[in-house]
Design a protein around this motif. Sequence first.
Motif, PDB file in Angstrom:
ATOM      1  N   GLU A 205       2.679   6.121   5.561  1.00  0.00           N
ATOM      2  CA  GLU A 205       3.523   5.208   4.791  1.00  0.00           C
ATOM      3  C   GLU A 205       4.936   5.140   5.370  1.00  0.00           C
ATOM      4  O   GLU A 205       5.437   6.120   5.929  1.00  0.00           O
ATOM      5  CB  GLU A 205       3.623   5.675   3.337  1.00  0.00           C
ATOM      6  N   ILE A 209       8.306   4.020   0.884  1.00  0.00           N
ATOM      7  CA  ILE A 209       7.096   4.076   0.063  1.00  0.00           C
ATOM      8  C   ILE A 209       6.691   5.532  -0.178  1.00  0.00           C
ATOM      9  O   ILE A 209       6.289   5.902  -1.289  1.00  0.00           O
ATOM     10  CB  ILE A 209       5.945   3.297   0.732  1.00  0.00           C
ATOM     11  N   TYR A 212       8.863   6.886  -2.824  1.00  0.00           N
ATOM     12  CA  TYR A 212       8.474   6.313  -4.118  1.00  0.00           C
ATOM     13  C   TYR A 212       7.260   7.045  -4.685  1.00  0.00           C
ATOM     14  O   TYR A 212       7.245   7.462  -5.854  1.00  0.00           O
ATOM     15  CB  TYR A 212       8.178   4.832  -3.928  1.00  0.00           C
ATOM     16  N   ILE A 261      -0.231  -2.615 -11.555  1.00  0.00           N
ATOM     17  CA  ILE A 261       0.871  -2.567 -10.591  1.00  0.00           C
ATOM     18  C   ILE A 261       1.228  -1.117 -10.275  1.00  0.00           C
ATOM     19  O   ILE A 261       1.504  -0.761  -9.118  1.00  0.00           O
ATOM     20  CB  ILE A 261       2.099  -3.323 -11.126  1.00  0.00           C
ATOM     21  N   TRP A 264      -1.389   0.177  -7.904  1.00  0.00           N
ATOM     22  CA  TRP A 264      -1.261  -0.453  -6.585  1.00  0.00           C
ATOM     23  C   TRP A 264      -0.088   0.110  -5.803  1.00  0.00           C
ATOM     24  O   TRP A 264      -0.162   0.290  -4.586  1.00  0.00           O
ATOM     25  CB  TRP A 264      -1.104  -1.968  -6.761  1.00  0.00           C
ATOM     26  N   THR A 265       1.013   0.413  -6.491  1.00  0.00           N
ATOM     27  CA  THR A 265       2.202   0.901  -5.792  1.00  0.00           C
ATOM     28  C   THR A 265       2.190   2.405  -5.554  1.00  0.00           C
ATOM     29  O   THR A 265       3.062   2.916  -4.848  1.00  0.00           O
ATOM     30  CB  THR A 265       3.474   0.545  -6.578  1.00  0.00           C
ATOM     31  N   THR A 266       1.228   3.111  -6.119  1.00  0.00           N
ATOM     32  CA  THR A 266       1.160   4.567  -5.913  1.00  0.00           C
ATOM     33  C   THR A 266      -0.113   4.948  -5.166  1.00  0.00           C
ATOM     34  O   THR A 266      -0.082   5.164  -3.956  1.00  0.00           O
ATOM     35  CB  THR A 266       1.246   5.304  -7.252  1.00  0.00           C
ATOM     36  N   GLU A 268      -2.572   3.164  -4.242  1.00  0.00           N
ATOM     37  CA  GLU A 268      -2.894   2.192  -3.197  1.00  0.00           C
ATOM     38  C   GLU A 268      -1.761   2.034  -2.190  1.00  0.00           C
ATOM     39  O   GLU A 268      -1.896   1.304  -1.210  1.00  0.00           O
ATOM     40  CB  GLU A 268      -3.209   0.835  -3.826  1.00  0.00           C
ATOM     41  N   TRP A 270       1.126   0.401  -2.102  1.00  0.00           N
ATOM     42  CA  TRP A 270       1.619  -0.954  -1.857  1.00  0.00           C
ATOM     43  C   TRP A 270       0.744  -1.682  -0.827  1.00  0.00           C
ATOM     44  O   TRP A 270       1.219  -2.516  -0.058  1.00  0.00           O
ATOM     45  CB  TRP A 270       3.064  -0.952  -1.366  1.00  0.00           C
TER      46      TRP A 270
END
Length: 279
Positions: A205, A209, A212, A261, A264-266, A268, A270
């Motif tokens: 990543e 990301i 995050y 969401i 998807w942002t964790t 997956e 992003w």
Amino acid sequence: MKTPQSLELRRKQAFGAVRILFGLIWLINTWLQLDPAYSMHFLGTFSADWVSGQPAWIAGYGHWMAQLVQQLGAQTMAYATIALDAILAASLITGVGVPLLAWVGVIYNLWLWSTVGGFGGPYTQGATDPGTAIIYALCFLLVVWTRSWEGLSFSKAPHRPIYAPAIHTARILFGILWAFDAYWKWQPYFLTHAVTYLQQALPGEPAWIAAYISFFISVITWAGPVLFGYFAAIIESIIAFYLIIGRGLRWVIPVGIAYSIGVWTTAEGWGAPFLPWSR
């Protein structure tokens, strides 16, 4: 005062906006697949290794499909899928060729789900969801249903909103899909290892990301990974139940969007990692 005709027009416009948004997402997928490493991944996927641990009939299908792809040429197949993805994205964004090409998208994604997606498997320890291809297939199906009614006038269906059958059918299908997903979340392995799925998303990543995702890993670790596992299982079960019965949608849909969401942002990442190939 809003008339039935104006409401119907707004619904048609809303469906058109969703179709275009779906097309933009599909365009991003196409762009990510232009990475040369994608074809190598595609070749590796069809080595039939994914059938390990699957039921015998899935294993047999997987080996047969792998042989077929090898005969046609895995790299050729990879390029063909990229070209088809580009055509589908253009169709969704412009509306040209829909619903014919949307039907192609349904069949294409069902094929992906049954091959590279392994029918949502492997059905072994660690499985967590039914796969993304089946979700895309349902989205294309919704495009078919809604697009086929865009040319109808209100006068042809004055007592039955033309959007209703599509919405209700899609709602139930997505509810069943969420129930399938929730089933995996209730498995003991997920409940005790939920945080590991976020950790697996870290390699490759970009720094921002990774930071995050690491933040959420720290929060979940502090709160308790098992507690988080039960939270995910309960939330997905609630979403599935209310989608299927069609109640409480005013709050279930926003919760489902926010939760999706978050996943998807964790887990997956992003839509990353971006190297060596993008998913």
